[in-house]
Design a protein around this motif. Structure first.
Motif, PDB file in Angstrom:
ATOM      1  N   ARG A   1      -0.840   5.998   2.851  1.00 36.19           N
ATOM      2  CA  ARG A   1      -0.914   5.335   4.778  1.00 36.19           C
ATOM      3  C   ARG A   1      -2.762   5.560   4.176  1.00 36.19           C
ATOM      4  O   ARG A   1      -3.469   4.729   4.647  1.00 36.19           O
ATOM      5  CB  ARG A   1       0.188   6.277   5.927  1.00 36.19           C
TER       6      ARG A   1
ATOM      7  N   SER B   1      -4.652   3.303   1.954  1.00 36.26           N
ATOM      8  CA  SER B   1      -4.004   2.225   1.843  1.00 36.26           C
ATOM      9  C   SER B   1      -5.519   1.723   2.923  1.00 36.26           C
ATOM     10  O   SER B   1      -5.448   1.002   3.333  1.00 36.26           O
ATOM     11  CB  SER B   1      -2.544   1.677   2.447  1.00 36.26           C
TER      12      SER B   1
ATOM     13  N   ALA C   1       8.689   1.912   0.968  1.00 41.67           N
ATOM     14  CA  ALA C   1       8.068   0.520   1.879  1.00 41.67           C
ATOM     15  C   ALA C   1       6.425   0.897   2.132  1.00 41.67           C
ATOM     16  O   ALA C   1       5.584  -0.241   2.465  1.00 41.67           O
ATOM     17  CB  ALA C   1       8.525   0.957   3.597  1.00 41.67           C
ATOM     18  N   ARG C   2       5.919   1.855   2.927  1.00 40.31           N
ATOM     19  CA  ARG C   2       3.953   1.900   2.689  1.00 40.31           C
ATOM     20  C   ARG C   2       3.445   0.922   1.280  1.00 40.31           C
ATOM     21  O   ARG C   2       2.698   0.643   1.531  1.00 40.31           O
ATOM     22  CB  ARG C   2       3.778   2.898   2.701  1.00 40.31           C
ATOM     23  N   CYS C   3       3.955   1.578   0.042  1.00 34.87           N
ATOM     24  CA  CYS C   3       3.265   0.500  -1.243  1.00 34.87           C
ATOM     25  C   CYS C   3       4.049  -0.571  -1.102  1.00 34.87           C
ATOM     26  O   CYS C   3       2.525  -1.299  -0.939  1.00 34.87           O
ATOM     27  CB  CYS C   3       4.449   1.371  -2.208  1.00 34.87           C
ATOM     28  N   GLU C   4       4.942  -1.049  -0.168  1.00 40.84           N
ATOM     29  CA  GLU C   4       5.284  -2.750  -0.922  1.00 40.84           C
ATOM     30  C   GLU C   4       4.164  -3.257   0.746  1.00 40.84           C
ATOM     31  O   GLU C   4       3.527  -4.400   0.096  1.00 40.84           O
ATOM     32  CB  GLU C   4       6.486  -2.669  -0.083  1.00 40.84           C
ATOM     33  N   GLU C   5       3.954  -2.126   1.691  1.00 38.47           N
ATOM     34  CA  GLU C   5       2.945  -3.084   2.903  1.00 38.47           C
ATOM     35  C   GLU C   5       1.347  -2.613   2.137  1.00 38.47           C
ATOM     36  O   GLU C   5       1.248  -3.840   2.683  1.00 38.47           O
ATOM     37  CB  GLU C   5       2.670  -1.788   3.354  1.00 38.47           C
ATOM     38  N   ALA C   6       0.862  -1.883   1.153  1.00 41.22           N
ATOM     39  CA  ALA C   6       0.123  -2.321   0.721  1.00 41.22           C
ATOM     40  C   ALA C   6      -0.176  -3.158  -0.716  1.00 41.22           C
ATOM     41  O   ALA C   6      -1.180  -3.631  -0.394  1.00 41.22           O
ATOM     42  CB  ALA C   6      -0.465  -0.362   0.235  1.00 41.22           C
TER      43      ALA C   6
ATOM     44  N   GLN D   1       1.352  -6.264  -0.357  1.00 43.24           N
ATOM     45  CA  GLN D   1       1.420  -7.247   0.018  1.00 43.24           C
ATOM     46  C   GLN D   1       0.290  -7.663   0.286  1.00 43.24           C
ATOM     47  O   GLN D   1      -0.672  -9.394   0.305  1.00 43.24           O
ATOM     48  CB  GLN D   1       2.237  -7.403   2.071  1.00 43.24           C
ATOM     49  N   ARG D   2      -0.485  -6.501   1.422  1.00 46.71           N
ATOM     50  CA  ARG D   2      -2.133  -6.862   1.279  1.00 46.71           C
ATOM     51  C   ARG D   2      -2.819  -7.551   0.010  1.00 46.71           C
ATOM     52  O   ARG D   2      -4.289  -8.357   0.235  1.00 46.71           O
ATOM     53  CB  ARG D   2      -3.108  -6.098   2.295  1.00 46.71           C
TER      54      ARG D   2
END
Length: 261
Positions: free
Chosen positions: A64, A67, A103-108, A110-111
């Motif tokens: 986090r 990110s 899931a946090r990795c995927e959010e990163a 995506q950006r």
């Protein structure tokens, strides 16, 4: 002049101590460490006078934090190649959920994906060889499977530390047993360049033979390691401190790679 061996001209590395290069000290390098990312950048810059490299990684960072602190600065540098390695410090924490971490990795991702750069993701290493970290091997494996799915969804290249058998040799690790040494970082650099399909002159290297030791000497070494490295690490966790507190990225701006010599 443009390097004809690969299509990239602007590389930004994002992550924690692994990408910063901790365990591979080099006093003349920015930040005092070299590491696999510097080695990759040096190869990629060969034959080009307009190749730029930045390394925003900082030791001790959770996913986090990476990110929040590194992604926008990385995008602002407008790279066409990014390496993103995160989650290792999260997985080490007791009770950590590998599904939540991925899931946090995927959010990163995506950006990072929005600008169309090539993205390289790293699986976690197989820690089954390590008596200290063998207990989290299952969590690492779950995280890796989730990460492979993320890589497939966003067309990322996977740098597969899990299958890199060479780094399962304790001789490729620094005295703290948490970070790779110079030989380990060299080995990872070769693997990353292979994943990128970039020809290079980095040759396989062999560690020195392990010295003979007695059971008593080995246990004495284990106690010394626990005192010097494990206990301080645990105390930082209890105090909610990080080895990366007040540490700045070693290469915050994208610029030419200059070898340490």
């Amino acid at each position: 002049m443009t390097n004809q061996q690969h299509p990239w001209s602007r590389y930004v590395a994002i992550g924690d101590s692994f990408t910063e290069g901790i365990g591979d000290p080099e006093p003349e390098s920015p930040g005092g460490s070299r590491g696999w990312a510097d080695r990759v950048a040096e190869v990629l810059s060969g034959g080009s006078d307009d190749f730029a490299y930045a390394n925003l990684a900082v030791r001790g960072k959770l996913i986090r934090q990476i990110s929040h602190e590194q992604i926008q600065p990385a995008l602002d540098l407008r790279p066409d190649l990014m390496t993103f390695s995160a989650g290792g410090n999260d997985v080490l924490r007791p009770g950590a959920d590998p599904d939540e971490i991925s899931a946090r990795c995927e959010e990163a991702v995506q950006r990072l994906y929005r600008d169309g750069a090539t993205i390289v993701l790293f699986t976690g290493a197989d820690v089954g060889f390590s008596p200290v970290f063998r207990g989290i091997r299952g969590k690492v494996a779950i995280y890796n499977e989730n990460l492979r799915a993320v890589a497939a969804r966003y067309d990322c290249i996977v740098a597969d530390l899990w299958s890199l058998r060479e780094i399962q040799d304790p001789r490729l690790w620094a005295p703290d047993r948490l970070h790779l040494n110079a030989l380990g970082h060299h080995t990872v650099a070769r693997m990353v360049l292979d994943a990128l399909n970039v020809q290079n002159s980095l040759e396989p290297q062999s560690p020195e033979p392990m010295p003979d030791t007695t059971w008593r000497a080995a246990r004495t070494e284990d106690f010394a390691w626990a005192k010097d490295y494990l206990v301080p690490w645990v105390l930082r966790r209890v105090r909610h401190q990080s080895s990366g507190d007040n540490v700045l990225p070693k290469r915050p701006a994208a610029g030419p790679f200059l070898p340490s010599d």
